[in-house]
Write a protein that holds these residues in place. Structure first.
Motif, short mmCIF file in Angstrom:
data_model
loop_
_atom_site.label_atom_id
_atom_site.label_comp_id
_atom_site.label_asym_id
_atom_site.label_seq_id
_atom_site.Cartn_x
_atom_site.Cartn_y
_atom_site.Cartn_z
N LEU A 81 -13.17 -22.89 -13.87
CA LEU A 81 -12.80 -22.79 -12.44
C LEU A 81 -13.12 -21.41 -11.88
CD1 LEU A 81 -11.46 -23.93 -9.91
CD2 LEU A 81 -9.27 -23.14 -10.82
N GLY A 82 -12.80 -20.35 -12.61
CA GLY A 82 -13.04 -18.99 -12.11
C GLY A 82 -14.50 -18.71 -11.85
N ALA A 83 -15.36 -19.13 -12.77
CA ALA A 83 -16.80 -18.90 -12.59
C ALA A 83 -17.36 -19.70 -11.42
CB ALA A 83 -17.55 -19.26 -13.87
N ALA A 84 -16.87 -20.93 -11.26
CA ALA A 84 -17.37 -21.76 -10.16
C ALA A 84 -16.91 -21.20 -8.81
CB ALA A 84 -16.86 -23.20 -10.32
N LEU A 85 -15.67 -20.71 -8.73
CA LEU A 85 -15.21 -20.09 -7.48
C LEU A 85 -15.94 -18.78 -7.22
CD1 LEU A 85 -11.38 -20.75 -7.29
CD2 LEU A 85 -13.14 -21.53 -5.72
N ALA A 86 -16.30 -18.06 -8.25
CA ALA A 86 -17.06 -16.82 -8.08
C ALA A 86 -18.44 -17.10 -7.48
CB ALA A 86 -17.20 -16.09 -9.41
N ASP A 87 -19.05 -18.23 -7.88
CA ASP A 87 -20.35 -18.61 -7.31
C ASP A 87 -20.25 -18.90 -5.82
OD1 ASP A 87 -21.41 -18.35 -9.82
OD2 ASP A 87 -21.41 -20.50 -10.26
N GLU A 88 -19.12 -19.46 -5.39
CA GLU A 88 -18.93 -19.85 -4.00
C GLU A 88 -18.06 -18.86 -3.23
OE1 GLU A 88 -20.37 -22.57 -2.74
OE2 GLU A 88 -21.17 -23.28 -4.65
N ALA A 89 -17.80 -17.69 -3.79
CA ALA A 89 -16.87 -16.73 -3.20
C ALA A 89 -17.30 -16.26 -1.81
CB ALA A 89 -16.66 -15.54 -4.13
N ASP A 90 -18.59 -16.03 -1.61
CA ASP A 90 -19.06 -15.57 -0.29
C ASP A 90 -18.73 -16.59 0.79
OD1 ASP A 90 -20.02 -13.21 -1.32
OD2 ASP A 90 -22.04 -14.00 -1.65
N GLN A 91 -19.01 -17.84 0.51
CA GLN A 91 -18.71 -18.90 1.48
C GLN A 91 -17.20 -19.02 1.68
OE1 GLN A 91 -20.23 -22.71 0.33
NE2 GLN A 91 -19.75 -23.65 2.28
N GLY A 92 -16.43 -18.88 0.61
CA GLY A 92 -14.97 -18.96 0.70
C GLY A 92 -14.38 -17.82 1.50
N ARG A 93 -14.94 -16.63 1.35
CA ARG A 93 -14.44 -15.49 2.12
C ARG A 93 -14.74 -15.66 3.60
NH1 ARG A 93 -17.38 -12.40 -1.39
NH2 ARG A 93 -16.35 -12.29 -3.38
N GLU A 94 -15.89 -16.24 3.90
CA GLU A 94 -16.29 -16.39 5.29
C GLU A 94 -15.55 -17.54 5.98
OE1 GLU A 94 -20.31 -17.37 7.87
OE2 GLU A 94 -20.51 -16.69 5.80
N HIS A 95 -15.47 -18.70 5.32
CA HIS A 95 -14.91 -19.89 5.96
C HIS A 95 -13.54 -20.28 5.45
CE1 HIS A 95 -18.74 -20.69 7.87
NE2 HIS A 95 -19.34 -20.54 6.71
N GLY A 96 -13.08 -19.70 4.38
CA GLY A 96 -11.79 -20.06 3.82
C GLY A 96 -11.94 -21.17 2.77
N LEU A 97 -10.83 -21.50 2.14
CA LEU A 97 -10.80 -22.50 1.08
C LEU A 97 -9.70 -23.49 1.39
CD1 LEU A 97 -11.59 -23.43 -1.87
CD2 LEU A 97 -9.75 -21.93 -2.65
N VAL A 98 -10.01 -24.78 1.24
CA VAL A 98 -9.02 -25.83 1.40
C VAL A 98 -8.76 -26.42 0.01
CG1 VAL A 98 -8.52 -28.09 2.37
CG2 VAL A 98 -9.67 -26.38 3.76
N ILE A 99 -7.50 -26.45 -0.37
CA ILE A 99 -7.12 -27.05 -1.66
C ILE A 99 -6.50 -28.41 -1.37
CG2 ILE A 99 -5.65 -26.85 -3.70
CD1 ILE A 99 -5.94 -23.85 -3.52
N GLU A 100 -7.13 -29.44 -1.90
CA GLU A 100 -6.60 -30.80 -1.81
C GLU A 100 -6.02 -31.15 -3.16
OE1 GLU A 100 -9.58 -33.53 -0.52
OE2 GLU A 100 -9.80 -32.58 1.44
N ALA A 101 -4.71 -30.95 -3.30
CA ALA A 101 -4.04 -31.20 -4.58
C ALA A 101 -3.33 -32.54 -4.51
CB ALA A 101 -3.04 -30.09 -4.88
N ASP A 102 -3.50 -33.34 -5.53
CA ASP A 102 -2.80 -34.62 -5.64
C ASP A 102 -1.30 -34.34 -5.69
OD1 ASP A 102 -1.57 -36.97 -7.21
OD2 ASP A 102 -3.58 -37.68 -6.67
N ALA A 103 -0.50 -35.25 -5.13
CA ALA A 103 0.96 -35.07 -5.13
C ALA A 103 1.51 -35.07 -6.55
CB ALA A 103 1.62 -36.16 -4.30
N GLN A 104 0.81 -35.68 -7.49
CA GLN A 104 1.25 -35.74 -8.87
C GLN A 104 0.67 -34.60 -9.72
OE1 GLN A 104 3.61 -37.94 -9.55
NE2 GLN A 104 3.41 -38.57 -7.42
N ALA A 105 -0.12 -33.72 -9.11
CA ALA A 105 -0.71 -32.61 -9.86
C ALA A 105 0.39 -31.62 -10.27
CB ALA A 105 -1.76 -31.90 -9.00
N ARG A 106 0.18 -31.00 -11.43
CA ARG A 106 1.16 -30.02 -11.89
C ARG A 106 1.10 -28.76 -11.03
NH1 ARG A 106 0.90 -28.49 -17.79
NH2 ARG A 106 -0.94 -27.49 -16.97
N HIS A 107 2.24 -28.17 -10.84
CA HIS A 107 2.33 -26.96 -10.04
C HIS A 107 1.48 -25.84 -10.65
CE1 HIS A 107 4.10 -24.11 -7.26
NE2 HIS A 107 4.45 -23.33 -8.26
#
Length: 145
Positions: A81-107
């Motif tokens: 996960l860390g390496a994949a987010l690092a690849d997309e970090a520029d786009q994430g810093r510019e536009h933000g990140l949306v996390i779609e977590a399932d209601a049953q996902a662990r905290h």
């Protein structure tokens, strides 16, 4: 006594305005329809009463109930996960990140995603929820205060 008969005009329905309206409606729906290219993923999002609708972000991270992550078309585990987010970090810093977590996902899985986003300098993070009163189950990103 003879009564004069009134001459009746033939009754006809003019369909031209109706056809014009139908074509205008057809054009309107063709132009206003959006096509999603995302693959369908069965998620049950948590409900929120205080969320506000915002524009969708081009960078979306999905957290499944099994603890897997999806960033775009890539399926990731906790280690990658860390390496994949690092690849997309520029786009994430510019536009933000949306996390779609399932209601049953662990905290812990959601916190790991938030932590990795913070480590990569992504500060605008939103969590997608659904409205409690709505019967609609489509995800809508909500800004968290």
């Amino acid at each position: 006594m003879r009564f004069p008969r009134r001459r009746r005009d033939p009754v006809e329905v003019n369909l031209t305005p109706l056809i014009d309206v139908v074509f205008l409606l057809l054009i309107f729906f063709m132009v206003s329809t959006t096509f999603e290219t995302r693959q369908a993923l069965e998620l049950t999002l948590p409900e929120s009463l205080s969320g506000r609708a915002v524009e969708p972000s081009p960078l979306t991270l999905v957290v499944t109930a099994e603890g897997d992550y999806r960033l775009g078309a890539r399926v990731l585990n906790a280690d990658s996960l860390g390496a994949a987010l690092a690849d997309e970090a520029d786009q994430g810093r510019e536009h933000g990140l949306v996390i779609e977590a399932d209601a049953q996902a662990r905290h812990a899985d959601v916190v790991r995603a938030l932590d990795q986003a913070g480590l990569n300098g992504i500060q605008r993070v939103r969590i997608a929820t659904t409205e409690r009163a709505a019967h609609n189950t489509s995800p809508r990103p909500a800004e968290t205060p």
